[in-house]
Design an enzyme around this catalytic site. Sequence first.
Site, PDB file in Angstrom:
ATOM      1  N   HIS A  65     -11.400   0.861   3.099  1.00  0.00           N
ATOM      2  CA  HIS A  65     -10.349   0.073   2.467  1.00  0.00           C
ATOM      3  C   HIS A  65     -10.875  -1.003   1.518  1.00  0.00           C
ATOM      4  CE1 HIS A  65      -6.679  -2.137   1.801  1.00  0.00           C
ATOM      5  NE2 HIS A  65      -7.368  -3.235   2.034  1.00  0.00           N
ATOM      6  N   ASP A  96      -4.450   2.044  -2.062  1.00  0.00           N
ATOM      7  CA  ASP A  96      -4.544   0.584  -2.179  1.00  0.00           C
ATOM      8  C   ASP A  96      -3.903   0.111  -3.482  1.00  0.00           C
ATOM      9  OD1 ASP A  96      -5.878   0.663   0.194  1.00  0.00           O
ATOM     10  OD2 ASP A  96      -7.846   0.094  -0.604  1.00  0.00           O
ATOM     11  N   HIS A 130      -3.369   4.092   5.355  1.00  0.00           N
ATOM     12  CA  HIS A 130      -3.301   4.137   3.900  1.00  0.00           C
ATOM     13  C   HIS A 130      -3.584   5.548   3.391  1.00  0.00           C
ATOM     14  CE1 HIS A 130      -4.277  -0.451   3.589  1.00  0.00           C
ATOM     15  NE2 HIS A 130      -3.172  -0.185   4.249  1.00  0.00           N
ATOM     16  N   HIS A 170       3.433  -5.530   3.506  1.00  0.00           N
ATOM     17  CA  HIS A 170       2.932  -6.214   4.698  1.00  0.00           C
ATOM     18  C   HIS A 170       3.279  -7.700   4.677  1.00  0.00           C
ATOM     19  CE1 HIS A 170       0.244  -2.925   6.278  1.00  0.00           C
ATOM     20  NE2 HIS A 170       0.441  -2.492   5.050  1.00  0.00           N
ATOM     21  N   HIS A 197       0.833  -1.205   0.000  1.00  0.00           N
ATOM     22  CA  HIS A 197       0.000   0.000   0.000  1.00  0.00           C
ATOM     23  C   HIS A 197       0.865   1.251   0.000  1.00  0.00           C
ATOM     24  CE1 HIS A 197      -2.159  -3.060   2.602  1.00  0.00           C
ATOM     25  NE2 HIS A 197      -2.952  -2.970   1.558  1.00  0.00           N
ATOM     26  N   HIS A 208      -9.208   2.828  -0.874  1.00  0.00           N
ATOM     27  CA  HIS A 208      -8.302   3.930  -0.570  1.00  0.00           C
ATOM     28  C   HIS A 208      -7.498   4.277  -1.826  1.00  0.00           C
ATOM     29  CE1 HIS A 208      -8.179   2.367   3.847  1.00  0.00           C
ATOM     30  NE2 HIS A 208      -9.077   3.325   3.743  1.00  0.00           N
ATOM     31  N   HIS A 262       1.153   4.484   2.006  1.00  0.00           N
ATOM     32  CA  HIS A 262       0.699   5.009   3.297  1.00  0.00           C
ATOM     33  C   HIS A 262       0.842   6.528   3.325  1.00  0.00           C
ATOM     34  CE1 HIS A 262       0.127   1.272   5.879  1.00  0.00           C
ATOM     35  NE2 HIS A 262       0.460   0.795   4.695  1.00  0.00           N
ATOM     36  N   ARG A 311       3.827  -4.735   9.193  1.00  0.00           N
ATOM     37  CA  ARG A 311       4.537  -4.002   8.149  1.00  0.00           C
ATOM     38  C   ARG A 311       5.984  -4.494   8.143  1.00  0.00           C
ATOM     39  NH1 ARG A 311       1.982   2.095   9.292  1.00  0.00           N
ATOM     40  NH2 ARG A 311      -0.169   1.342   9.399  1.00  0.00           N
TER      41      ARG A 311
HETATM   42 ZN    ZN Z   1      -6.445   0.602   2.140  1.00  0.00          ZN
END
Ligand code: ZN
Length: 175
Positions: free
Chosen positions: A95, A107, A87, A148, A69, A104, A71, A165
């Site tokens: 999400h 994403d 995110h 992740h 993602h 998001h 962030h 993460r």
């Molecule tokens: Zn997301």
Amino acid sequence: MQRTVVGIALVTAGCAGLTQPTPGTNAATAELRNAQGQVVGTATLAEVSGGVRVLVDARGLPSGLKGVHIHAVGRCEPPGFTSAGGHFNPDGKTHGFDDPEGPHAGDLPNMAVGADGVGRLESMNERITLAPGPESVLDADGSAIVVHAAPDDFKTDPAGNSGARIACGVIVRGK
Ligand code: ZN
């Protein structure tokens, strides 16, 4: 819908004719590091017609599908990388590609990492920009690419149940 999203990622990865950046457009990169501070990959972002092309090349990661993602904050403080915030979500969505109120802006599809620890993600994101504006990932507090430990299920808010993460890189302008 998850299958559809993965399918799009595979089709994109297999397509040699991906839109190339046009001269003079914005580009950005991120150097991904793991919790031990080791470099485990690079992300490159390029503004192209219709969106931003996002490429992630990773190595030295545990094998399996990994959620990836953008962030909201350009700070990667190991080992947990919580400094990168949630995110990137300037439009106040929930999400996931499978959520009717999502996704998001930050994403991305999952990245498959092989037994050799190498992974590659290639996708187009039409919800972000590198140019100034509300959807810019190069905003005042920056943004980060986060990998992740587990795959994103594309529906569980706020992070797709994708676990810890494990790598993070601050997105910086330039190539
Ligand atoms: Zn997301």
